[in-house]
Motif scaffolding. Structure first.
Motif, PDB file in Angstrom:
ATOM      1  N   ARG A  50       0.859  -1.183   0.000  1.00 53.55           N
ATOM      2  CA  ARG A  50       0.000   0.000   0.000  1.00 53.55           C
ATOM      3  C   ARG A  50       0.892   1.229   0.000  1.00 53.55           C
ATOM      4  NH1 ARG A  50      -2.844  -3.591  -0.881  1.00 53.55           N
ATOM      5  NH2 ARG A  50      -4.810  -4.216   0.052  1.00 53.55           N
ATOM      6  N   GLU A  80     -14.714 -16.415  -0.259  1.00 58.30           N
ATOM      7  CA  GLU A  80     -15.547 -15.492   0.513  1.00 58.30           C
ATOM      8  C   GLU A  80     -16.641 -16.184   1.316  1.00 58.30           C
ATOM      9  OE1 GLU A  80     -16.875 -12.410  -2.148  1.00 58.30           O
ATOM     10  OE2 GLU A  80     -14.849 -11.560  -2.366  1.00 58.30           O
ATOM     11  N   PHE A  84     -11.545 -13.223   2.001  1.00 57.24           N
ATOM     12  CA  PHE A  84     -12.225 -12.494   3.066  1.00 57.24           C
ATOM     13  C   PHE A  84     -12.942 -13.423   4.041  1.00 57.24           C
ATOM     14  CE2 PHE A  84     -12.745  -8.710  -0.110  1.00 57.24           C
ATOM     15  CZ  PHE A  84     -11.379  -8.490  -0.050  1.00 57.24           C
TER      16      PHE A  84
HETATM   17  P1  C2E Z   1      -3.136 -10.386  -6.297  1.00 60.62           P
HETATM   18  O1  C2E Z   1      -1.711 -10.815  -6.209  1.00 60.62           O
HETATM   19  O2  C2E Z   1      -4.069 -11.248  -7.061  1.00 60.62           O
HETATM   20  O3  C2E Z   1      -3.592 -10.187  -4.785  1.00 60.62           O
HETATM   21  C1  C2E Z   1      -4.864 -10.539  -4.304  1.00 60.62           C
HETATM   22  C2  C2E Z   1      -5.788  -9.339  -4.272  1.00 60.62           C
HETATM   23  O4  C2E Z   1      -7.089  -9.801  -3.974  1.00 60.62           O
HETATM   24  C3  C2E Z   1      -5.441  -8.330  -3.190  1.00 60.62           C
HETATM   25  O5  C2E Z   1      -5.764  -7.045  -3.689  1.00 60.62           O
HETATM   26  C4  C2E Z   1      -6.381  -8.734  -2.054  1.00 60.62           C
HETATM   27  O6  C2E Z   1      -6.685  -7.670  -1.180  1.00 60.62           O
HETATM   28  C5  C2E Z   1      -7.603  -9.144  -2.830  1.00 60.62           C
HETATM   29  N1  C2E Z   1      -8.416 -10.120  -2.104  1.00 60.62           N
HETATM   30  C6  C2E Z   1      -8.024 -10.982  -1.142  1.00 60.62           C
HETATM   31  N2  C2E Z   1      -9.052 -11.761  -0.723  1.00 60.62           N
HETATM   32  C7  C2E Z   1     -10.140 -11.371  -1.431  1.00 60.62           C
HETATM   33  C8  C2E Z   1     -11.522 -11.807  -1.456  1.00 60.62           C
HETATM   34  O7  C2E Z   1     -11.960 -12.701  -0.732  1.00 60.62           O
HETATM   35  N3  C2E Z   1     -12.347 -11.180  -2.351  1.00 60.62           N
HETATM   36  C9  C2E Z   1     -11.910 -10.187  -3.167  1.00 60.62           C
HETATM   37  N4  C2E Z   1     -12.795  -9.638  -4.001  1.00 60.62           N
HETATM   38  N5  C2E Z   1     -10.614  -9.761  -3.175  1.00 60.62           N
HETATM   39  C10 C2E Z   1      -9.737 -10.349  -2.316  1.00 60.62           C
HETATM   40  P2  C2E Z   1      -4.751  -5.823  -3.552  1.00 60.62           P
HETATM   41  O8  C2E Z   1      -4.040  -5.881  -2.221  1.00 60.62           O
HETATM   42  O9  C2E Z   1      -5.489  -4.596  -3.908  1.00 60.62           O
HETATM   43  O10 C2E Z   1      -3.658  -6.121  -4.658  1.00 60.62           O
HETATM   44  C11 C2E Z   1      -3.983  -6.047  -6.014  1.00 60.62           C
HETATM   45  C12 C2E Z   1      -2.862  -6.558  -6.875  1.00 60.62           C
HETATM   46  O11 C2E Z   1      -1.728  -5.680  -6.803  1.00 60.62           O
HETATM   47  C13 C2E Z   1      -2.339  -7.909  -6.457  1.00 60.62           C
HETATM   48  O12 C2E Z   1      -3.221  -8.906  -6.941  1.00 60.62           O
HETATM   49  C14 C2E Z   1      -0.974  -7.922  -7.084  1.00 60.62           C
HETATM   50  O13 C2E Z   1      -1.058  -8.321  -8.445  1.00 60.62           O
HETATM   51  C15 C2E Z   1      -0.565  -6.464  -7.024  1.00 60.62           C
HETATM   52  N6  C2E Z   1       0.384  -6.283  -5.898  1.00 60.62           N
HETATM   53  C16 C2E Z   1       0.147  -6.164  -4.573  1.00 60.62           C
HETATM   54  N7  C2E Z   1       1.287  -6.034  -3.876  1.00 60.62           N
HETATM   55  C17 C2E Z   1       2.289  -6.065  -4.787  1.00 60.62           C
HETATM   56  C18 C2E Z   1       3.733  -5.988  -4.700  1.00 60.62           C
HETATM   57  O14 C2E Z   1       4.335  -5.884  -3.610  1.00 60.62           O
HETATM   58  N8  C2E Z   1       4.432  -6.066  -5.867  1.00 60.62           N
HETATM   59  C19 C2E Z   1       3.807  -6.210  -7.089  1.00 60.62           C
HETATM   60  N9  C2E Z   1       4.572  -6.292  -8.206  1.00 60.62           N
HETATM   61  N10 C2E Z   1       2.469  -6.311  -7.203  1.00 60.62           N
HETATM   62  C20 C2E Z   1       1.723  -6.232  -6.069  1.00 60.62           C
END
Ligand code: C2E
Ligand code: CA
Ligand code: CA
Ligand code: CA
Length: 277
Positions: free
Chosen positions: A62, A237, A256
């Motif tokens: 974040r 979920e 979640f």
């Molecule tokens: P991702 O790797 O597919 O991470 C999972 C995302 O799904 C996370 O969103 C998480 O908050 C969300 N999520 C988890 N459980 C649930 C659920 O039950 N339902 C729903 N609808 N969503 C859920 P977030 O944290 O917003 O991250 C979005 C994307 O950003 C990540 O998708 C990843 O591709 C990228 N990201 C996050 N941190 C990093 C990082 O440190 N480096 C890089 N390169 N990409 C990152």
């Protein structure tokens, strides 16, 4: 120039403008954010099925923006890739997460740490060496690290495959993230040293009790079994989804239903009692 050209979508003149002005305000702010430690990590539990015990955590970045509040990765990761600071950002994430997880491992030695890697990071020479150096610095055991890669054009490149092979040989595990959503998932399975499949939440959402709804989830999990891969379902979920995933033989779950991404202080409550000093 070639680099500048691709950065600006192919318009050779646009890069002059952008380098003269130093880029958009958000662009400059992001460069500063990395230096001034405005980035934060949340950790989402990954649990074993069916019992729900903590197996690992995924680090999710974040940006604590001084004026805009907390920004989600979708608002700045693509920008970081475009302006070439994803390497710095990724190194910060790995260092912070592995130092944190090394402390948590004193209470739960088997704890796995999952870190996201952008395809652009794998482009950079020395990526593998940097990862190993950071683990060395933070004292985090490579066998407990999972690097999550998404399919992108570059991932198939020979140099990226070689970097992943070095990391794999060092004991680090490689997960294919968002598995099933890309057009070439199956090709990556053959080319990369993959250990873990993360079933995309799109297919978990379709687990509605009808056999048709779960077809892709079932096929992906079966593929994981045939190839002896660890399988993790994303975006779980509901209890009903968790039950179905268990029946389909999925090893782990994240979503979640179990926990949202948590601050380090909140994640600590998932660990057995013990000394964290
Ligand atoms: P991702 O790797 O597919 O991470 C999972 C995302 O799904 C996370 O969103 C998480 O908050 C969300 N999520 C988890 N459980 C649930 C659920 O039950 N339902 C729903 N609808 N969503 C859920 P977030 O944290 O917003 O991250 C979005 C994307 O950003 C990540 O998708 C990843 O591709 C990228 N990201 C996050 N941190 C990093 C990082 O440190 N480096 C890089 N390169 N990409 C990152
Ligand atoms: Ca991920
Ligand atoms: Ca994912
Ligand atoms: Ca995603």
């Amino acid at each position: 120039l070639e680099e500048a050209r691709s950065r600006t979508g192919g318009a050779p003149w646009a890069c002059y403008e952008s380098s003269m002005t130093g880029g958009s305000p958000l662009e400059q702010e992001l460069r500063e954010a990395i230096r001034k430690s405005q980035l934060r990590l949340l950790y989402q539990p990954i649990v074993a099925l069916p019992d729900g015990d903590l197996a690992g955590v995924e680090a999710l970045v974040r940006w604590a923006h001084p004026r805009r509040g907390t920004l989600d990765p979708d608002a700045f990761i693509p920008l970081a890739e475009r302006i070439g600071v994803i390497g710095d950002l990724g190194r910060w994430v790995l260092r912070e997460a592995s130092a944190q997880a090394a402390r948590w491992q004193r209470r739960l030695p088997a704890l796995q740490l999952n870190v996201n890697v952008s395809p652009r990071q794998l482009d950079e020479d020395g990526f593998a060496a940097q990862v190993l150096a950071i683990l060395d610095d933070t004292g985090f055991f490579p066998g407990n690290l999972v690097l999550e890669v998404t399919e992108g054009a570059v991932i198939g490149e020979r140099a990226s495959v070689a970097q992943l092979a070095v990391l794999s040989n060092a004991g680090i595990r490689i997960a294919l993230d968002d598995f099933g959503t890309g057009y070439s998932s199956l090709r990556y399975l053959a080319r990369l040293p993959v250990d873990v499949l993360k079933l995309d939440r799109l297919f978990v959402a379709e687990l509605d009790g009808t056999s048709r709804g779960g077809a892709v989830a079932q096929a992906v999990l079966r593929l994981g079994q045939i190839l002896h891969l660890d399988t993790v379902a994303e975006g779980v979920e509901s209890e009903a989804q968790a039950r179905e995933l268990t029946i389909l033989g999925c090893h782990k779950a994240q979503g979640f239903h179990y926990a949202h991404p948590l601050t380090p202080a909140d994640l600590q409550r998932w660990l057995p009692a013990g000394d964290l000093s």
